[in-house]
Write an enzyme that holds these catalytic residues in place. Sequence first.
Site, mmCIF file in Angstrom:
data_model
loop_
_atom_site.group_PDB
_atom_site.id
_atom_site.type_symbol
_atom_site.label_atom_id
_atom_site.label_comp_id
_atom_site.label_asym_id
_atom_site.label_seq_id
_atom_site.Cartn_x
_atom_site.Cartn_y
_atom_site.Cartn_z
ATOM 1 N N LYS A 61 0.784 -1.268 -0.156
ATOM 2 C CA LYS A 61 0.024 0.171 0.090
ATOM 3 C C LYS A 61 0.886 1.305 -0.003
ATOM 4 C CE LYS A 61 -3.754 1.607 2.642
ATOM 5 N NZ LYS A 61 -4.831 1.549 3.836
ATOM 6 N N SER A 87 -9.282 2.618 2.905
ATOM 7 C CA SER A 87 -8.291 3.097 2.083
ATOM 8 C C SER A 87 -7.208 2.023 1.521
ATOM 9 C CB SER A 87 -7.403 4.186 3.132
ATOM 10 O OG SER A 87 -6.837 3.111 4.028
ATOM 11 N N SER A 107 -10.206 0.199 7.063
ATOM 12 C CA SER A 107 -9.696 0.528 5.828
ATOM 13 C C SER A 107 -8.990 -0.605 5.041
ATOM 14 C CB SER A 107 -8.223 1.442 6.070
ATOM 15 O OG SER A 107 -8.625 2.672 6.480
#
Length: 483
Positions: free
Chosen positions: A88, A163, A187
Site C-alpha cells: 500500500k 483506504s 480500511s
Amino acid sequence: MSTHSPPSFTGSDLSRLQAYEAVDLLKRKEVSPQELLEVSFERIKAVSPAINATPTTCPRRAFDAADHLTDFPSDHPGYLAGLPIGIKDLTPVAGVRTTFGTKALSDNIPPASDPMVTRLEARGALVVGKTNTPEFGAGGNTFNDVFGPTRNPWDTTLNAGGSSGGAAASLAVGETWLSHGSDHAGSLRTPASFCGIVGLRPSFGRVASGSRDNAFMGEGAQGPMARSVRDCALFLDAMAGYDARYPLSFPAPDCSFQDAVIRADGKPRIAYTADLDGFAPIDTEIAEHFHRVLHLMEKQGSVIEQICPDVSQLDATYRTIRGTMWATMARTIKPEVRAHFKQTLEDNFASGEALTMTDVVFAHSHRSALYGNMLSIFETFDVLACPTVGCLPHAQSEEWVATIGGQQLQDYLHWLRFSFLATVTGLPAISIPVGHGPSGLPIGLQLIGKPRSEAALLAAARAVELAMGGPQGPIDPNITHLS
C-alpha cells in the site's frame, strides 16, 4: 442466495492459482519467480486503464530481487519463495515512489523500507509496486490528487472502498496473489467486502510496522489481504513477528496460521448482531443477505445466537481514539505537506487537536468496559459476526456514503460504524466474501475474534468460506459507464 454466472477471467492460468499453490510451485521449482513477475506486470498493464489499482510499479527492482533471493529457511510457514505482492502507498519501500496519496509527496522516494517490508522481502516476497490509497489513508473511497481514483472491478463506476482500495481491487483482478493493507476505520475490511476478497485486521502488535515516532499507538493495524482464507493465513505467517522497535509487538505463535485453517472443523459457535443494536446503519438487502448466511451456517452445524455488547458510547470513544492518532501525526507533518490536504483530511487533524483530557479519559474508560463485554461473549462463542459494511458499493464519484437504510448520515465516518468495534477493543477482525447481492455485487461478512486469536478467527472464516462454496478466483474488470 442470489445466483449469477461466473465472471470472466482472461488472465494467465498462473494468476488463477491461490497464493499457497503458487508458493508450492515456486518451492518445487516448477515455476520461477521471474515467470510470476512477468505474469503480474502483464496483468497490471492490461487492467490498469480500467481500475487504476497499482499506479506505481517497480519492475527493475523486482526482477533484481528475484535474481538475488535471500537464503531464508524454506520450511518457515511464511516463506513466500519469490511470490509477487503489492504494498500500500502509505508504507515506504526503499527506492520506490511512495506518495501517501498527497501532492507534496508526489515525487517522494524513500531511502529505506518500513520494517514490515524488509521482513516480507527477507521471507521471499517480491514487491511489484504500490497500491493506490486516499490521501494519508483518510477515507472509505480510494482517490487522490496524485493518481486519481481506483475503481471497483465488479462495476467500474462504483467505489472500491478505502483506504486499501488499490490492494483489494488489484487482488480481485489477479494483478498479484497477495497484497498488503492497513486498517483503522475498516480500511482493509471495507474494500475487501466491496471487491469480494478476504481482508484481516490483526490484533494490536501482531504485525510490527509503522512510524517509530508513534510506536505506542496500536489502533492502526497492518494486515494481509488475499483471495482466500488460507492465502490470508499464509500472508499473516509471513508478516507476523516480534520487533523490539515496536513495543506492542509480540512473537508469532508456534503453530502456523495456515495449519489452523487446514484443521478448521467447520462448526464455529457464532454470536451475531445485524446492526449493533441500531448503532450501525444497514440497507435491507445487506440485512437480509446477512441473515441468510447465518441460517446456512446453522444448517451446517454452527450454534448461532443473537447477542450485542453495549455500544452506546462506541461512537464517541472511537472518534476520540482516532482523533488522538491524527493529533499525534500532525506534530510530525511539515506545514508545506499539510497545505495540500483535502478538507476531510484537514478536518481529521482539527478534530484531534480540539480534544480535551476529559475526552481522552472518557474514551479509555469506555473502551475498557467494551473490551470486558466482548470477553464475556467469548466465554461462550468463538466469534461475533456482523456485516462488514451496511451497504453495497455506491458511486465512485461520492466521496462518502450519505444515506443508508433511509437514514441520512452525519459525516464521512458514520457509514463505517461496523468497523469501530474491533478497532476500539484491539480484537482481530476479518471480512470474508459471502456471495452476491441482487445486482451481482459482492457482500462481505465480518467476524471479530478473541484477543490475539487470529488462528481461531481464520479457522472460523474458513468454515464460512467453505459453506459459501469456497474461494472465488480473479475476474476481469466489468467496465461500465455512467448513464
